[in-house]
Write a protein that holds these residues in place. Structure first.
Motif, PDB file in Angstrom:
ATOM      1  N   LEU A 189       0.838  -1.212   0.000  1.00 48.63           N
ATOM      2  CA  LEU A 189       0.000   0.000   0.000  1.00 48.63           C
ATOM      3  C   LEU A 189       0.868   1.256   0.000  1.00 48.63           C
ATOM      4  N   LEU A 190       1.970   1.200   0.713  1.00 52.71           N
ATOM      5  CA  LEU A 190       2.894   2.345   0.716  1.00 52.71           C
ATOM      6  C   LEU A 190       3.418   2.605  -0.687  1.00 52.71           C
ATOM      7  N   GLU A 191       3.771   1.530  -1.367  1.00 50.98           N
ATOM      8  CA  GLU A 191       4.327   1.696  -2.710  1.00 50.98           C
ATOM      9  C   GLU A 191       3.297   2.237  -3.699  1.00 50.98           C
ATOM     10  N   ARG A 192       2.044   2.002  -3.383  1.00 49.30           N
ATOM     11  CA  ARG A 192       1.003   2.589  -4.232  1.00 49.30           C
ATOM     12  C   ARG A 192       0.689   4.020  -3.832  1.00 49.30           C
ATOM     13  N   GLY A 193       1.484   4.557  -2.919  1.00 48.29           N
ATOM     14  CA  GLY A 193       1.355   5.975  -2.601  1.00 48.29           C
ATOM     15  C   GLY A 193       0.515   6.307  -1.380  1.00 48.29           C
ATOM     16  N   HIS A 194      -0.012   5.277  -0.720  1.00 46.17           N
ATOM     17  CA  HIS A 194      -0.816   5.562   0.471  1.00 46.17           C
ATOM     18  C   HIS A 194       0.103   5.896   1.639  1.00 46.17           C
ATOM     19  N   THR A 195      -0.324   6.832   2.444  1.00 48.78           N
ATOM     20  CA  THR A 195       0.497   7.180   3.604  1.00 48.78           C
ATOM     21  C   THR A 195      -0.247   6.965   4.915  1.00 48.78           C
ATOM     22  N   ARG A 196      -1.552   7.037   4.849  1.00 43.59           N
ATOM     23  CA  ARG A 196      -2.331   6.705   6.056  1.00 43.59           C
ATOM     24  C   ARG A 196      -3.087   5.412   5.796  1.00 43.59           C
TER      25      ARG A 196
END
Lengths: 361, 361
Positions: A189-196
């Motif tokens: 999910l982080l790699e897809r740009g999510h931060t929260r």
DNA sequence: CTGTTAGCGCTTTCAC
DNA sequence: GTGAAAGCGCTAACAG
């Protein structure tokens, strides 16, 4: 004149009764019973015939007491059933494994299913300490403050926990790597740009819960993103509050990623929660769902699934426990399977698993 | 100087070890252990504290040997699993009942699941004769030539068979009246004008099979119609040959009635067999299907269903077994439920039940 | 209030 | 080849 009165009216013959009937000593009967040598053909045949005639069965408790071995393969639930999801499917599967490994050999398979709330100071491992169990399957996750497992470990009997414990790394266990599962889920999910990234979690106070957070934090740390514990919510099988929790987590518009590692596998409720929060998976929220069945999707709209091969790990563990019990290998057992990450689009969705004791409700 | 060496390194403390530690005799420790009087407050407290400290557990086998009581509630399968359909649903249901009645009280629930083919001369009731079981659920139909149940009956321990036996009418049992079920099914079809009525049956050599034929014959006799045993075919869970059997039975155009009392509950195969025989239910053939779930139809096209409340009977029986085991009532148990005949048109059809050990195949 | 003795049914020395 | 005796851990019966 100890031991001879044949109160056979009581229904049970003893070796002394057989011995008197055959005109030999109890020891000779014992020899025949155990297939040992040192008995003549005729004597043996005569004793066997009497045993058959009176339908003699040795007293399993007396044998165990004398020979210092126990009678049954134990199965015990280390967690209260309303805190931990034992699904009907898993239970049926487990029973089949026990049958395959132990039942077929003629072992008794003995369940200790006393619930905790019925007797708060009861020990889930009493079957071991009371010397009823010759081996034991601890079927469920261990509480982080579990101490019984240490005593089981020290007791020396073959056992396997279907879960690990930080405080006992040498524990005989067969499980999956939840740290890795959470790490992979979060990293994706982080790699897809999510931060929260929100996390739906079960197992309050149990080791698998701790491992989930550990993996989640590790991924966050690597990305330099601070950990916010309000993003983690616990659900359990009993509360049926999955939809509510999802709704509340997604009320914050900055939360755009969701990991369901709750083991509830309730796609419908996830969907309902997202709908109520006005979210559309794949559009303004990405979901990673955990599954315990390789073939089954929890949520077709999920961006990814993580398969936790718990049954597969348990199968290998129980197999090894069988060998350990038979003396064909040593313990402790250390089986740890890695989760499998999977972004393939799924078509079908499995129904939500039912809890073992749901029938009672 | 018998008994004192505290080989506590072995891990298990005995009452002698506790006694030495507390400076009292073993008997005093025993008194404390059993909550008996005759021990001073201080002595009791001191002993309790030691027990707690060393995590003492009494040896369940030694206790049972001395006190002549056994350790577990037994569950045993009187029939080989490939001959008798134990469905997953029934098994889950049974486990729930055992939990409700015995697990909650802290009883061990011990399964004897050794398959027959593995040891031909094994006795399904060995857990009783080896004095491991203090009570026993015999979960399944009894073979007509069963002798073990007689010995169980004589042994005096609380037990319940989920089936009856002609040769032991006083048997402790909870079951349904299969004679009545077959009688009602047959009579219904006779009254609708059918004279050649086929029957799909399971349980070769088991009492429920005998009862089915008895009820069938009784209805035929009353109507003055001769019995033709070629109209009866056995199917079982394993062979999956329901469609074939239906087809062969209906190949004779004079056969216009069909009773499925096989316990297989496989509507799809019934339908397939009729289709292959060129028959249409409700038009040129009438079907009576047996069901074990009040709400579920086996075949929507059936002219009638007969509901066999086996779970309901078993629930009452197990409840009573709990009371008998606790000494709150006497045995033997005699629960017999009547089947419920029902011509209501059903809309939904339940899926075919899965066998308990199908997972292994 | 507490201890001694015996024995539950079996098997393990050890002796014959 | 066979048997006598002891003892596994516990508790009932009987003393004190």
């Amino acid at each position: 004149m100890k031991r001879q009165a044949s109160d056979i009216e009581s229904g049970h013959w003893t070796i002394y009764d057989i011995a008197r009937e055959a005109g030999v000593s109890a020891k000779t009967v014992s020899r025949v019973l155990n297939g040992k040598g040192g008995v003549s053909r005729e004597t043996r045949a005569r004793i066997l015939e009497i045993m058959r005639r009176v339908d003699y069965h040795p007293h399993i408790g007396a044998r165990g007491l004398r020979g210092r071995h126990n009678a049954c393969i134990g199965v015990t639930l280390p967690a209260p059933m309303d805190e931990v999801p034992v699904s009907q499917d898993f239970f049926l599967w487990l029973f089949n494994e026990l049958y395959r490994v132990f039942g077929i050999r003629g072992e008794y398979v003995c369940f200790d299913i006393n619930p905790y709330d019925a007797s708060p100071n009861r020990d889930y491992a009493r079957g071991i300490f009371e010397q009823l169990f010759k081996a034991c399957v601890v079927a469920g996750p261990l509480a982080t403050d579990d101490t019984s497992i240490h005593r089981i470990h020290r007791s020396g009997i073959p056992y396997i926990a279907l879960g690990r414990l930080d405080s006992l790394p040498e524990c005989s266990s067969a499980t999956v790597d939840y740290v890795e599962g959470a790490y992979l889920s979060t990293k994706f999910l982080l790699e897809r740009g999510h931060t929260r990234i929100a996390m739906l979690k079960g197992f309050h106070g149990y080791q698998p819960g701790v491992e989930r957070i550990r993996g989640y934090r590790r991924a966050l740390d690597e990305a330099g993103i601070p950990f916010d514990e309000t993003l983690i919510r616990a659900v359990n099988f009993g509360s049926r509050n999955v939809a509510n929790m999802v709704y509340r987590l997604l009320a914050d518009p900055k939360v755009t990623g969701l990991i369901d590692c709750s083991a509830v596998q309730d796609g419908a409720s996830l969907r309902e929660g997202m709908r109520r929060a006005g979210r559309t998976p794949g559009k303004d929220v990405d979901v990673v769902a955990w599954t315990y069945d390789e073939r089954a999707a929890v949520l077709t709209e999920a961006a990814a699934h993580v398969w936790l091969p718990v049954r597969e790990a348990a199968a290998e563990g129980i197999e090894q426990l069988g060998e350990w019990t038979a003396g064909a290998r040593q313990g402790p057992i250390q089986v740890i399977y890695r989760p499998v990450f999977n972004t393939e689009q799924k078509t079908g969705e499995a129904p939500k698993p039912k809890r073992l004791f749901d029938l009672l409700e």
